[in-house]
Design an enzyme around this catalytic site. Structure first.
Site, PDB file in Angstrom:
ATOM      1  N   ASP A 162       2.592  10.560  13.966  1.00 27.54           N
ATOM      2  CA  ASP A 162       2.033   9.613  12.518  1.00 27.54           C
ATOM      3  C   ASP A 162       0.381   9.365  13.108  1.00 27.54           C
ATOM      4  O   ASP A 162      -0.149   8.637  13.750  1.00 27.54           O
ATOM      5  CB  ASP A 162       2.723   9.113  11.891  1.00 27.54           C
ATOM      6  CG  ASP A 162       2.693   7.621  12.635  1.00 27.54           C
ATOM      7  OD1 ASP A 162       3.644   8.035  14.157  1.00 27.54           O
ATOM      8  OD2 ASP A 162       3.381   6.635  12.750  1.00 27.54           O
ATOM      9  N   GLU A 163      -0.297   8.783  11.880  1.00 25.09           N
ATOM     10  CA  GLU A 163      -1.630   7.321  11.749  1.00 25.09           C
ATOM     11  C   GLU A 163      -2.200   8.271  13.009  1.00 25.09           C
ATOM     12  O   GLU A 163      -3.350   7.546  12.925  1.00 25.09           O
ATOM     13  CB  GLU A 163      -1.036   6.663  11.053  1.00 25.09           C
ATOM     14  CG  GLU A 163       0.066   5.989  10.154  1.00 25.09           C
ATOM     15  CD  GLU A 163      -0.195   4.471  10.216  1.00 25.09           C
ATOM     16  OE1 GLU A 163       0.202   3.848   8.786  1.00 25.09           O
ATOM     17  OE2 GLU A 163       0.760   3.765  11.190  1.00 25.09           O
ATOM     18  N   ALA A 164      -3.181   9.286  13.155  1.00 26.99           N
ATOM     19  CA  ALA A 164      -3.305   9.909  14.406  1.00 26.99           C
ATOM     20  C   ALA A 164      -4.755   9.771  13.573  1.00 26.99           C
ATOM     21  O   ALA A 164      -5.630  10.284  13.955  1.00 26.99           O
ATOM     22  CB  ALA A 164      -3.291  11.255  15.257  1.00 26.99           C
TER      23      ALA A 164
END
Length: 590
Positions: free
Chosen positions: A341-343
């Site tokens: 997530d949230e890369a």
């Protein structure tokens, strides 16, 4: 954010119209007496057939008998005895069951269960002479034991001897889960939580038939698991946490202890190493994992999206393979969680390249991949499970993965995230996904929530608890309870039983149980909390709140067992339920 008086007045009139038109969740009644046991089970069973006028007495001579020759059944019997002995003071010996269930016994049997119970369900029959739980597996027996606990008064959970009496109502209960996977996640990376705290949470989750514990073991602020081939991950990367402090990590022996303890509660541990983002602790530990070969400083803030593994370096995949191999060797369950997530610091093409390279590394360990739903940007094998955490009700990547055979774990942040605040006045938690009161946590259908993801494509439901603001076991209690019980019902109970009015009555009946266990739960004003008839919540010296009354700052009223102060002008904004702008301050129970 405050609105103009005119807008507030319009909202107030709209709320008043709704209140007058129908019965809503905001119309609560006090709990003046204990809810009958068969009407207080959470999660709701598939079917309950009472036996009128029949009770089974749990007394000093009661014994527990388990399927003869079955070590797993014996373990469940020992667990049940361990729950009941402290509060009753009874010996409750555990032995093999004879050919017929003896009078005065609780029997846990792996024979004779209806086929409908499947691999995780059970049948419970209580009569005047015995209580018999039948299942096809020890998982089913363990689930039946959790229901049996709730058929006894809440004081059965006390750590010291209580006066009783202890009676179990006569009934036949048939029960099995809606979804095979019912999980909870604990983030130990943002704030480190010791083994004892994790075990305590495991015990709490097991009571509500949750069968998976997802441990978020690595993030920007800390690495929490010993990896022999990369030792600085733990010793250096694990040396801090959000806000500073000593941090910490689990040795392999400690992690194994957690895994084994969870297994004794019929819970499977799913470890997560978040990547390719959320990796600052790893990058700080090993310079060679950075594209520029320079290790950044450790960080203790709560920012996200700034870190990334170096996608083009071969050593990145050596690192990932080593970590996954060592973690898989410690984890008997079928899953490894790779985060994803949230890369934001990883270009999308690099992100897809990374996922495509990591998928076979997981497969090489003999495990199946779980990842946050972002991993569905890559083409996933049918064995991969995307975990949806978004705040929308559609995601093209997830829909595509489902069409390819994948099943989905649902954790929508605005419904399932336990770290979201209940309202603007609650002291800990975050609010980026909105406020999540108990009715919000309960009021969605996992089988029809995401477009293109029908009931058959849902593996289950999971309740993530991120710990940016969570430091102590009491903090976990406050954010998890009562919402985790709501999610447990969504995962276990058939949708046909879903009813907010009935649920909040059953949920309110859990209060004496939680009090006895020392669980510092959030006493939501949406729920009429059961006081066992000793008090009458809502009776205060202050006047009761009225939807028709105009309140200005400083007015104090009583409502649903709490005292409330109006912070600024309000009419029709019900304390704790419809007050969406911080209108009321909750001063606590009467």
């Amino acid at each position: 954010m405050k609105t103009s008086r005119a807008r507030r007045l319009g909202r107030a009139f709209a709320v008043l119209a709704l209140l007058g038109a129908s019965t809503t969740a905001a119309q609560l009644t006090p709990a003046a007496a204990a809810t009958p046991a068969l009407q207080s089970i959470v999660p709701a069973p598939v079917s309950v057939t009472p036996a009128s006028g029949v009770t089974f007495p749990l007394v000093a001579t009661t014994k527990i008998v388990t399927e003869a020759g079955s070590a797993p059944a014996k373990q469940v019997g020992d667990y049940l005895a361990g729950v009941l002995r402290p509060s009753t003071g009874f010996a409750l010996p555990v032995s093999d069951a004879p050919a017929s269930v003896p009078s005065g016994s609780i029997a846990l049997l792996l024979s004779g269960a209806p086929a409908a119970v499947g691999a995780q369900g059970y049948q419970l029959v209580s009569t005047a002479s015995s209580v018999t739980v039948r299942a096809t597996t020890a998982d089913g027996l363990f689930a039946g034991v959790q229901t049996l606990r709730q058929l006894l008064p809440g004081s059965i959970e006390s750590p010291g001897v209580q006066p009783g009496p202890w009676t179990i109502p006569g009934a036949t209960i048939l029960d099995y889960p809606r979804f095979a996977y019912r999980g909870a996640m604990l983030d130990v990376a943002r704030h480190f939580h010791p083994v004892s705290t994790v075990k305590r949470y495991v015990d709490q989750l097991a009571e509500y038939k949750i069968n998976a514990l997802h441990l978020h073991l690595a993030d920007d602020q800390g690495w929490r698991i010993q990896i022999d081939s990369w030792p600085r991950l733990a010793t250096y990367g694990g040396s801090t946490q959000v806000g500073g402090g000593a941090g910490g990590y689990y040795t392999k022996a400690q992690y194994t202890d957690i895994v084994n303890y969870a297994a004794s509660r019929h819970i499977t541990v799913i470890p997560e190493i978040d990547m390719p983002g959320h990796v600052n602790a790893a990058l700080a530990s090993y310079a060679e994992l950075n594209c520029n070969g320079v290790a950044p400083a450790l960080r203790t803030d709560t920012a996200v999206g700034y870190s990334s593994l170096c996608i083009s370096k071969d050593i990145t995949y050596t690192f990932v393979a080593d970590v996954l191999r060592e973690l898989a060797a410690l984890t008997p369950g079928p899953y490894l969680h790779i985060g994803g997530d949230e890369a934001s610091a990883t270009p999308q093409a690099d992100y897809v390249t990374f996922v495509n390279k990591v998928l076979p590394l997981v497969a090489a360990t003999g495990k199946s991949v779980v990842g946050w739903h972002d991993i569905a940007k890559a083409a996933l094998p049918a064995s991969a499970t995307p975990q949806f955490w978004g705040t929308t009700t559609s995601d093209q990547g997830v829909s595509t993965a489902v069409s390819g055979g994948s099943k989905v774990i649902l954790s929508p942040a605005n419904k399932a995230y336990l770290d979201m605040k209940y309202n603007s006045s609650t002291p800990i938690g975050l609010s980026w996904a909105g406020y999540v009161e108990v009715q919000d946590a309960y009021g969605w259908n996992p089988g029809a929530y995401l477009s293109g993801v029908g009931e058959a494509a849902v593996r289950g439901v999971e309740s993530p608890l991120w710990t940016e603001t969570v430091v102590t076991p009491a903090d976990i209690d406050y954010l998890a309870f009562p919402r985790v019980a709501a999610h447990a019902e969504l995962g276990w109970s058939p949708w046909s039983t879903h009813d907010w009015t009935a649920f909040r009555t059953r949920l309110g009946a859990q209060a004496p149980r939680w009090v006895a266990q020392g669980i510092d739960f959030y006493r939501s004003p949406q729920v009429a909390w059961d006081t066992g008839g000793t008090t009458n919540p809502g009776t205060c010296t202050d006047p009761e709140w009225s939807a028709t009354q105009v309140y200005t700052g400083g007015n104090v009223v009583s409502h649903n067992g709490h005292r409330w102060t109006a912070k600024w002008w309000t009419q029709g904004e019900e304390p704790g339920t419809t007050g969406q702008w911080g209108v009321w301050t909750d001063n606590g129970a009467c």
